[in-house]
Design an enzyme around this catalytic site. Structure first.
Site, PDB file in Angstrom:
ATOM      1  N   CYS A 131      52.845 -95.774   4.943  1.00 20.32           N
ATOM      2  CA  CYS A 131      53.655 -95.529   3.751  1.00 20.32           C
ATOM      3  C   CYS A 131      54.952 -94.843   4.182  1.00 20.32           C
ATOM      4  CB  CYS A 131      52.860 -94.623   2.814  1.00 20.32           C
ATOM      5  SG  CYS A 131      53.633 -94.500   1.219  1.00 20.32           S
ATOM      6  N   HIS A 132      56.099 -95.420   3.828  1.00 25.40           N
ATOM      7  CA  HIS A 132      57.339 -94.801   4.304  1.00 25.40           C
ATOM      8  C   HIS A 132      58.499 -94.904   3.326  1.00 25.40           C
ATOM      9  CE1 HIS A 132      58.231 -98.992   5.016  1.00 25.40           C
ATOM     10  NE2 HIS A 132      59.504 -98.659   5.099  1.00 25.40           N
ATOM     11  N   ARG A 133      58.356 -95.659   2.235  1.00 25.54           N
ATOM     12  CA  ARG A 133      59.520 -95.894   1.365  1.00 25.54           C
ATOM     13  C   ARG A 133      59.977 -94.619   0.679  1.00 25.54           C
ATOM     14  NH1 ARG A 133      60.925-101.286   0.211  1.00 25.54           N
ATOM     15  NH2 ARG A 133      59.551-102.579   1.462  1.00 25.54           N
TER      16      ARG A 133
ATOM     17  N   ASP B 199      53.085 -99.702   1.782  1.00 26.94           N
ATOM     18  CA  ASP B 199      54.274-100.093   1.006  1.00 26.94           C
ATOM     19  C   ASP B 199      55.248-100.881   1.882  1.00 26.94           C
ATOM     20  OD1 ASP B 199      55.283 -98.125   2.652  1.00 26.94           O
ATOM     21  OD2 ASP B 199      56.080 -96.868   1.039  1.00 26.94           O
TER      22      ASP B 199
END
Ligand code: UD1
Length: 370
Positions: A209-211, A286
């Protein structure tokens, strides 16, 4: 002097390196290619490790912009590219995806339009329709400025039509992710990765998850970690934590320690990522690239977003959209864990996965340059 057309290719972040790795050798064969790295990503774990694992040749220049504010980052990349374009005089600038590096490449090429410089956008026409996302803005601008838009899916033609982009500028070639990940999946030894991480085939969930819209929100990020620790009570959870996510988690006072089935890892190389995607019961992420890799390797994914560009995989039924909160994530995970038939159904979904995409891209660029 070479009679080949000159192509200036711009990369700068982890996804661009991964997705362009199979394309760059094709462009080296067909054209006189100058490969420029913006330096947007720079650490071993986000950058150089991928060059090694994907046997990708070194860039011809690195602009070394590093992590700075978005506008400054775009400006500095443009400054560097301006010098490169003036010296190399390319017939085309090739960009990929939707990052700040992509946007800088698009704007800089457009400034040289009068000199005959053409702009080629790979992974064009993807849309989330969320105009608050930096990536959505970057993509739309890049597409408006491009002479050749290389799209992923047949319905991208319709996206172009709605936005007033002439159909003759668009070619649907597919995504380079499948070529890259199938190549890697065929040569890796999964057991080595699984042993190192300490999980067994099919007995874990793989998470990334990085957004910005997820990890920069205190509420969303805190709930994500709380949900993952809850899910880890039922099945091991392996979370490869992006630098942005780690920084925000530390700021928000989130506990990053491993334990009780929760494995908190640093960002992983490509080999380990593919081994984990391939062997996970399911993924939660994501990431647009990971979503395509998971589909290619037939691992269902809970997409941790409100909307997604690649609606194809949700419509086909292998992945589903789960806007991240404690309740939605634990419920969606419980459903998959409680219903092995649903998991099997998702794995068996028939998908159109195109291969041979790098060669198709090379051919389309050659046609454009004549
Ligand atoms: C960028 C892209 C995003 C892409 C993602 C993949 C934009 C607007 N966003 O987001 O579309 O999906 O890359 O990772 O271009 N950092 C490191 N090492 C690095 C690079 C960054 O530790 O090599 C840390 C820095 O603290 C930095 C943070 O990660 O502030 C975020 O990096 P940045 O490049 O600004 O954006 P990403 O979130 O990676």
């Amino acid at each position: 002097m070479s009679t080949k057309k000159r192509v200036l290719t711009v990369i700068g972040t982890r996804p661009e390196i991964i997705k362009m790795a199979p394309v760059i050798p094709v462009l080296d064969r067909l054209f006189e290619q100058r490969l420029i790295h913006s330096g947007q990503h720079y650490s071993t774990e986000m950058d150089s490790s991928f060059f090694e694992e994907l046997a990708l040749r070194k860039p011809d220049a690195n602009l070394q912009v590093g992590s700075i504010g978005s506008a400054t980052q775009v400006g500095r990349i443009m400054e560097g590219l301006e010098r490169e374009i003036a010296a190399f005089k390319p017939h085309a600038v090739v960009i990929q995806g939707d990052t700040n590096t992509t946007l800088a490449g698009a704007l800089c090429a457009a400034k040289h339009r009068a000199d005959g410089v053409k702009l080629v956008h790979i992974e064009a026409l993807a849309r989330s329709y969320n105009e608050l996302q930096a990536e959505e803005i970057n993509r739309r601008i890049a597409d408006q400025l491009s002479h050749l838009l290389l799209g992923l899916y047949p319905h991208d033609i319709e996206v172009a039509r709605r936005e007033g982009i002439p159909a003759e500028r668009v070619a649907i070639v597919g995504n380079t992710v499948a070529d890259g990940c199938l190549r890697m999946a065929s040569v890796i030894d999964d057991a080595v990765t699984l042993r190192r991480v300490g999980v067994n085939r099919g007995e874990f969930v793989f998470v990334t998850c990085h957004r910005q819209e997820t990890v920069d929100s205190r509420v969303t990020l805190t709930e994500l970690f709380r949900a993952l620790r809850e899910i880890a009570r039922r099945i091991s959870v392996v979370f490869a934590i992006h630098p942005r996510t780690r920084t925000r988690a530390l700021e928000f006072g989130v506990d990053l320690s491993s334990g009780n089935g929760f494995h908190a890892l640093d960002p992983l190389g490509y080999r380990d990522t593919i081994a984990l995607v391939k062997n996970a019961r399911f993924c939660m992420s994501d990431s647009g690239g990971l979503l395509e890799e998971a589909a290619t390797l037939r691992t269902p994914m809970l997409i941790l977003r409100n909307e997604v560009e690649q609606t194809y995989f949700v419509d086909a039924g292998i992945h589903s959209l789960v806007p991240p909160s404690y309740r939605t994530l634990t419920q969606a995970a419980d459903q998959l864990l409680d219903d092995p038939h649903e998991l099997a159904r998702r794995r068996d979904v028939q998908l159109l996965i195109r291969t041979g995409v790098p060669e198709a891209i090379g051919q389309k660029i050659a046609e454009l340059l004549g």
